[in-house]
Design a protein around this motif. Structure first.
Motif, PDB file in Angstrom:
ATOM      1  N   ASP A  45      36.500  51.443  38.222  1.00  0.00           N
ATOM      2  CA  ASP A  45      37.541  50.971  37.181  1.00  0.00           C
ATOM      3  C   ASP A  45      37.915  49.475  37.281  1.00  0.00           C
ATOM      4  O   ASP A  45      37.977  49.039  36.049  1.00  0.00           O
ATOM      5  N   LEU A  46      37.905  49.116  38.423  1.00  0.00           N
ATOM      6  CA  LEU A  46      38.258  47.440  38.603  1.00  0.00           C
ATOM      7  C   LEU A  46      37.328  46.955  37.678  1.00  0.00           C
ATOM      8  O   LEU A  46      37.292  45.680  37.249  1.00  0.00           O
ATOM      9  N   ARG A  47      35.809  47.175  38.368  1.00  0.00           N
ATOM     10  CA  ARG A  47      34.811  46.506  37.587  1.00  0.00           C
ATOM     11  C   ARG A  47      34.820  46.448  36.010  1.00  0.00           C
ATOM     12  O   ARG A  47      34.429  45.360  35.572  1.00  0.00           O
ATOM     13  N   LYS A  48      34.932  47.686  35.715  1.00  0.00           N
ATOM     14  CA  LYS A  48      34.913  47.889  34.468  1.00  0.00           C
ATOM     15  C   LYS A  48      35.902  47.074  33.458  1.00  0.00           C
ATOM     16  O   LYS A  48      35.816  46.479  32.553  1.00  0.00           O
ATOM     17  N   GLN A  49      37.298  47.282  34.038  1.00  0.00           N
ATOM     18  CA  GLN A  49      38.298  46.318  33.500  1.00  0.00           C
ATOM     19  C   GLN A  49      38.069  44.798  33.476  1.00  0.00           C
ATOM     20  O   GLN A  49      38.142  44.186  32.624  1.00  0.00           O
ATOM     21  N   THR A  51      34.674  43.649  33.288  1.00  0.00           N
ATOM     22  CA  THR A  51      33.972  43.187  32.155  1.00  0.00           C
ATOM     23  C   THR A  51      34.576  43.250  30.918  1.00  0.00           C
ATOM     24  O   THR A  51      34.210  42.471  30.033  1.00  0.00           O
ATOM     25  N   ASN A  52      35.520  44.216  30.889  1.00  0.00           N
ATOM     26  CA  ASN A  52      36.342  44.140  29.223  1.00  0.00           C
ATOM     27  C   ASN A  52      36.981  42.993  29.175  1.00  0.00           C
ATOM     28  O   ASN A  52      36.957  42.271  28.093  1.00  0.00           O
ATOM     29  N   ILE A  53      37.663  42.575  30.499  1.00  0.00           N
ATOM     30  CA  ILE A  53      38.361  40.962  30.044  1.00  0.00           C
ATOM     31  C   ILE A  53      37.281  39.869  29.829  1.00  0.00           C
ATOM     32  O   ILE A  53      37.688  39.071  28.846  1.00  0.00           O
ATOM     33  N   ASP A  54      36.011  39.920  30.332  1.00  0.00           N
ATOM     34  CA  ASP A  54      35.082  39.041  29.947  1.00  0.00           C
ATOM     35  C   ASP A  54      34.633  39.033  28.687  1.00  0.00           C
ATOM     36  O   ASP A  54      34.408  38.158  27.915  1.00  0.00           O
ATOM     37  N   ASN A  55      34.511  40.272  28.124  1.00  0.00           N
ATOM     38  CA  ASN A  55      34.197  40.618  26.736  1.00  0.00           C
ATOM     39  C   ASN A  55      35.150  40.147  25.591  1.00  0.00           C
ATOM     40  O   ASN A  55      34.592  39.899  24.678  1.00  0.00           O
ATOM     41  N   ASP A  56      36.221  40.067  26.189  1.00  0.00           N
ATOM     42  CA  ASP A  56      37.345  39.593  25.404  1.00  0.00           C
ATOM     43  C   ASP A  56      37.564  38.049  25.072  1.00  0.00           C
ATOM     44  O   ASP A  56      38.235  37.472  24.493  1.00  0.00           O
ATOM     45  N   THR A  57      36.830  37.309  26.198  1.00  0.00           N
ATOM     46  CA  THR A  57      36.800  35.975  26.303  1.00  0.00           C
ATOM     47  C   THR A  57      36.266  35.251  24.978  1.00  0.00           C
ATOM     48  O   THR A  57      35.044  35.819  24.707  1.00  0.00           O
ATOM     49  N   PRO A  58      36.816  34.545  24.380  1.00  0.00           N
ATOM     50  CA  PRO A  58      36.267  33.742  23.307  1.00  0.00           C
ATOM     51  C   PRO A  58      34.917  33.008  23.591  1.00  0.00           C
ATOM     52  O   PRO A  58      34.724  32.522  24.546  1.00  0.00           O
ATOM     53  N   ASP A  59      33.990  32.922  22.553  1.00  0.00           N
ATOM     54  CA  ASP A  59      32.759  32.168  22.987  1.00  0.00           C
ATOM     55  C   ASP A  59      32.989  30.683  22.661  1.00  0.00           C
ATOM     56  O   ASP A  59      31.738  30.092  22.863  1.00  0.00           O
TER      57      ASP A  59
END
Length: 163
Positions: A45-49, A51-59
């Motif tokens: 769950d921690l790793r998944k969270q 990853t989701n934070i990274d996906n929310d990072t603007p490009d």
């Protein structure tokens, strides 16, 4: 997620060096197995969270460059060089670096920590652009970027990320 079950306790330390979630010594109780499974689920769950934070990072982000705001896509950054109050940002497909008045700490706040590492008091690198490394230098294409003494611990993190 790996939970190692074995009858040999001699390998426990080595197992954790390989990032196992838990090490169960046989025979073990069902309650101990459940604890190990819960630990694995928490880690997942921690790793998944993360990853989701990274996906929310603007490009991209904007920087002040010569009296205008310039859009910088962080994926195109090879490395950043600090020069007192200024930064040189080396980008792919640019012959000249972009120069901006900013601190190293300020640029690190704008960059995703998963991809950018400070390896010297004057250098930040994009891990995805590293072609090779040794204990004193990181190579991005054919450019040698020095590794500072106090930043050598970051090399193990870079290797763990998988260049």
């Amino acid at each position: 997620m790996i939970i190692l079950t074995t009858a040999y306790q001699d390998y426990a330390l080595e197992a954790f060096e390989h990032r196992v979630v838990d090490y169960l010594l046989k025979p073990f109780a069902l309650s101990r197995f459940v604890v190990a499974c819960n630990r694995a689920k928490d880690e997942f769950d921690l790793r998944k969270q993360k990853t989701n934070i990274d996906n929310d990072t603007p490009d991209h982000f904007f920087l002040h460059v010569e009296y205008k705001l310039v859009k910088i896509e962080w994926r195109k950054i090879h490395y950043v060089q600090g020069l007192k109050d200024y930064l040189k940002i080396y980008l792919e497909n640019h012959t000249q670096p972009i120069m901006t008045r900013m601190s190293m700490k300020s640029i690190m706040d704008k960059l995703p920590a998963r991809y950018f590492f400070r390896i010297h008091k004057s250098y930040i690198i994009n891990i995805s652009k590293v072609s090779s490394l040794n204990k004193n230098f990181i190579f991005i294409d054919n450019i040698e970027v020095p590794v500072g003494e106090s930043y050598k611990d970051n090399l193990s993190r870079i290797i763990d990320q998988g260049i």
